[in-house]
Scaffold this active site. Structure first.
Site, short mmCIF file in Angstrom:
data_model
loop_
_atom_site.label_atom_id
_atom_site.label_comp_id
_atom_site.label_asym_id
_atom_site.label_seq_id
_atom_site.Cartn_x
_atom_site.Cartn_y
_atom_site.Cartn_z
CB SER A 157 -3.82 -3.62 -1.86
OG SER A 157 -3.09 -2.85 -2.79
CG HIS A 199 -8.01 3.99 4.81
ND1 HIS A 199 -7.23 3.01 5.39
CD2 HIS A 199 -8.18 3.61 3.52
CE1 HIS A 199 -6.96 2.09 4.48
NE2 HIS A 199 -7.52 2.42 3.35
CB SER A 200 -6.09 6.14 1.56
OG SER A 200 -7.36 6.12 0.94
CD GLU A 250 -1.68 20.06 -0.51
OE1 GLU A 250 -1.84 20.64 -1.61
OE2 GLU A 250 -2.65 19.77 0.22
#
Lengths: 477, 353
Positions: free
Chosen positions: A240, A369-370, A154
């Site tokens: 990453s 996923h993100s 959020e």
């Protein structure tokens, strides 16, 4: 019909010849044959097929591991009519028939599960007992992870942090696997394992600090959110690139072995990560070097938008263990007790026998996923909903805890509201805190700041004086 | 062509020496040994002085394809000196993990031509390991050593000089020795330096360069260029095997009355701009020479930096005498290479600009 009879005859023929093999169940063997492979070219040595399906600890396991004796299998079958030949790599038996090993053993590798969907232990299941204290901490951390994910997600949507990715659906994998390890086991995460950090004691404030990149972020504001790391908690900093951590873990495991530590390395990665070269390199190295490591694959069905059908054609990740000489197990990733038990057992084997173990946990990535992804674009909304509700690992585990009389509704709602409050407060604090000072842009590139960076810092500071408005005020200069 | 090749080999056999004015003391205790023996000595010392140092890579167990790791496995055991499977990304990744646990991981990549599968691990992981973790973690104990450069018959895949790729990566150090005595001291410094280092060894010199090398444990400083010849008319900068080419060019230029200052850069990143700048302020002219292709080679970085710093002092454009922009050819190697005469012609052209 003719083909069926041919298969039976062939199996019978083979069965007589290969004396050491446990009694062939012809019907199951025959049915495991791929229907399109002509009998004469069928999966050769059904030893392969039966070993894969029935006995994961293959007798051909690497000769170097003391726990298996490979040679006996060859001498047993050398009964005069069989020809055995010595090549580099060991003795092999000749067969005059040309047979190709089938691309798959026919049956998928079974999945270890302890709790049914109602949170009841399945009768006949064996699992590692867990104390009430640990069990409750596991539950509490799973709930915390869920709430943390919801609120941080959020916060990104509100523009307060730049990025986030959730572990929704994988709470059991995160927390139960962590619970089965000790703090001395070195963790090399991919990026969807903050629950492991949480279990070890990373606070909500520490998570928030990293996401906001403030001056209390241990990473000094250098990386995107969720790239946590904690040397205190033996959790290597997230990077990453996919799967790059896997060979690191092997090197770390080698170090543990050399230093004679009673600990293992653990590395996590997704189904997508198993396609990277680093995965294959690492498994192979781990087997050859004989290191204490757990390779934990979170097979959640998706690599961003790529389903596993487009990722590999093998039976998931577990089947590949044997190809590299690793013991492996497939487990229901949404079953906290199964994950706990499997990791507990894997860790013991890894350390005691100094060997690598591959654990594949089947699960589902409930979240996108993100925050840069909208997964409804490539998968049905009702599928996501089904996994989010009916297959939720947290509620399934809660049912088991409740059955044990360890949790009541009040405690549950109190836990949730406390976590929410604490997290919202942590976010407020993290958001208000200033960023790390400009000097930290230049430190830690090397152990000492070299002259070229001193010069660049000097020039940058001059520029900042000239054009102050170009630069964010939250970063103290 | 055969004669030219022979000529080069003979001159390499000559001892490399440093000028009297340099800071490092001249070795007094030592034997005449070649490059691979010097490196071998450094590795023996590294393993002897740190029980958590490891040497590994393809074929290092029996002594390595260039004999740099001879005797190590016998002396220190197969737990500390061992073969790895044939997989450069695995070697690099494994090495990073080992180093991250505080060990000295000395990894070998059999030929620099094969380092590319490890590039992701080196660039995205090793180089950023400390920075991205906020200094909670580091893999400073990592040293990757690899033979590089022309060998006379290596072709595309046994001759490459890939140093420029790595010089573009903040967080790495790149070090290249020119001779046996330099190699031993620099390698020990790299191994003990708390940063990940890529150490390229000029394979041409493994057997052919022979020099007196002290038997003791010694280190040479990183990020410090060495002025190995003093001069006043032009500054020549190079590294590795190319130094001996530059040296011969210097000798011949001297016959024409041109006084060359010769600098061995030694560490390519972080590089010693101050020494090169000071020299160019003296001479007013710069020539950089390397085997790697000229476009985007590290000579471009040196040239641009010196042009920035010494523009008004320069009497001529910075010259670069480098390999051609082609894959490293086999029969055309003598044409491709930055030979002594190419360098000499450029020295004269620059001086007469």
């Amino acid at each position: 019909m003719a083909i069926w009879i041919m298969r039976l005859r062939l199996a019978h023929h083979l069965g007589k010849k290969i004396a050491s093999l446990e009694a062939l169940k012809l019907s199951s063997w025959a049915s495991s044959l791929h229907p399109w492979i002509p009998a004469s070219l069928a999966s050769s040595d059904d030893r392969y097929a039966s070993k894969l399906v029935r006995n994961p600890v293959a007798r051909y396991a690497a000769r170097r591991f003391g726990s298996t004796k490979a040679q006996e299998s060859v001498s047993e079958v050398t009964n005069g009519s069989k020809q055995v030949m010595d090549f580099p790599g060991g003795k092999v038996m000749f067969i005059p028939e040309m047979r190709f090993l089938a691309e798959s053993p026919g049956e998928r590798i079974s999945c270890y599960r302890v709790l049914d969907d109602d949170g009841q232990t399945i009768s006949g299941s064996s699992f590692q007992e867990v104390s009430k204290e640990i069990a409750l901490k596991m539950y509490s951390d799973m709930v915390t992870l869920q709430i943390m994910d919801t609120i941080f997600y959020e916060a990104q949507r509100q523009g307060r942090i730049s990025f986030y990715l959730t572990s929704i659906g994988e709470e059991a994998i995160n927390v139960a696997s962590a619970a089965a390890l000790t703090i001395n086991d070195i963790v090399f995460p991919q990026y969807r394992e903050p629950g492991v950090l949480l279990w070890r004691g990373f606070t909500l404030q520490e998570f928030a600090n990293q996401c906001f990149g403030n001056k209390s972020d241990y990473g000094k504001g250098r990386q995107m959110p969720i790239h946590y790391g904690s040397n205190r908690l033996n959790y290597f900093t997230v990077s990453s690139p996919i799967a790059t951590q896997i060979p690191h873990a092997v090197g770390a495991a080698y170090s543990l072995k050399m230093d004679k530590k009673h600990a293992c390395a653990v590395t996590y990665f997704g189904d997508g990560g198993t396609s990277e070269g680093d995965f294959h390199a690492a498994l192979n190295f781990a087997a050859v070097m004989e290191v204490p490591i757990i390779f934990f694959c979170r097979n959640n069905g998706w690599a961003i938008s790529t389903p596993t059908t487009e990722q590999f054609r093998s039976d998931g990740a577990v089947i590949r263990g044997q190809a590299y000489g690793l013991r492996s197990i497939r487990v229901d990733g949404n079953d906290a007790l199964a994950v706990y038990s499997a990791v507990h057992a894997a860790r013991e084997m890894a350390i005691r026998e100094s060997r690598p173990i591959l654990v594949e946990a089947l699960t589902y990535r409930v979240g996108h996923h993100s925050t840069s992804d909208d997964s409804t674009k490539y998968r049905p909304v009702d599928e996501i909903e089904h996994w989010r509700t009916a297959r939720d690992p947290v509620s399934r585990y809660r049912k088991w805890i409740e059955r044990n009389g360890w949790l009541c509704d009040d405690a549950e709602s109190e836990l949730r509201s406390n976590v929410r409050k604490e997290l919202l407060h942590a976010i407020q604090v993290a958001e208000k805190m200033e960023k790390p000072p400009l000097a930290e842009l230049f430190t830690d590139v090397y152990d000492q700041v070299p002259s070229n960076l001193h010069e660049q810092e000097r020039l940058l500071r001059e520029t900042i004086k000239q054009h102050n408005g170009d630069y964010p005020p939250e970063v103290p200069v | 062509m055969a004669l030219r090749g022979l000529g080069r080999r003979i001159s390499i056999g000559k001892r490399c020496f440093s000028s009297a004015s340099e800071v490092e003391k001249r070795p007094r205790d030592g034997k005449q040994i070649n490059l691979f023996s010097a490196i071998n000595q450094a590795l023996h010392i590294a393993l002897e002085t740190d029980s958590r140092a490891y040497v590994f890579g393809e074929d290092v167990g029996f002594g390595g394809v260039f004999r740099c790791t001879t005797g190590l496995a016998d002396r220190f055991g197969r737990n500390r000196v061992f073969n790895t499977p044939l997989c450069e990304q695995g070697i690099a990744g494994f090495a990073i993990g080992l180093a991250a646990m505080g060990n000295r991981a000395i990894a070998e990549i059999q030929f620099a031509d094969y380092i590319y599968p490890a590039f992701d691990q080196i660039v995205n992981e090793a180089a950023k390991f400390r920075y991205r973790s906020g200094n909670q973690f580091n893999c400073g104990g990592l040293t990757i050593r690899s033979p590089y450069g022309a060998v006379g018959h290596g072709g595309h895949y046994h001759s490459q000089s890939p140093e420029a790729f790595f010089c573009h990566v903040p967080g790495l150090k790149v070090v290249i020795p020119r001779s046996p005595q330099q190699a031993k001291g620099l390698l020990l410094a790299c191994i003990r330096d708390p940063n990940p280092v890529v150490f390229f060894e000029p394979k041409w010199l493994y057997r052919l360069a022979v020099e007196e090398v002290p038997e003791r444990d010694y280190m040479l400083p990183l990020s410090q260029a060495e002025v190995i010849r003093q001069g006043s008319d032009i500054t020549l900068v190079g590294w590795g095997a190319q130094l001996s080419v530059l040296e011969r060019a210097c000798d011949e230029a001297a016959k024409d009355g041109i006084s060359c200052e010769l600098i061995d850069l030694r560490t390519l990143i972080p590089w010693d701009k101050e020494t090169v700048e000071a020299s160019v302020r003296k001479t007013g002219r710069l020539l950089v020479s390397h085997e790697a292709p000229v476009t985007g080679g590290f000579g471009a970085e040196i040239s641009a930096s010196i042009a920035e710093r010494c523009f008004l002092r320069l009497e001529a454009p910075v010259a670069r005498i480098c390999g051609l922009d082609t894959p490293f050819p086999l029969v055309y190697e003598p044409f491709y290479m930055p030979t002594k005469n190419k360098v000499l012609d450029a020295i004269k052209a620059t001086v007469n600009y």
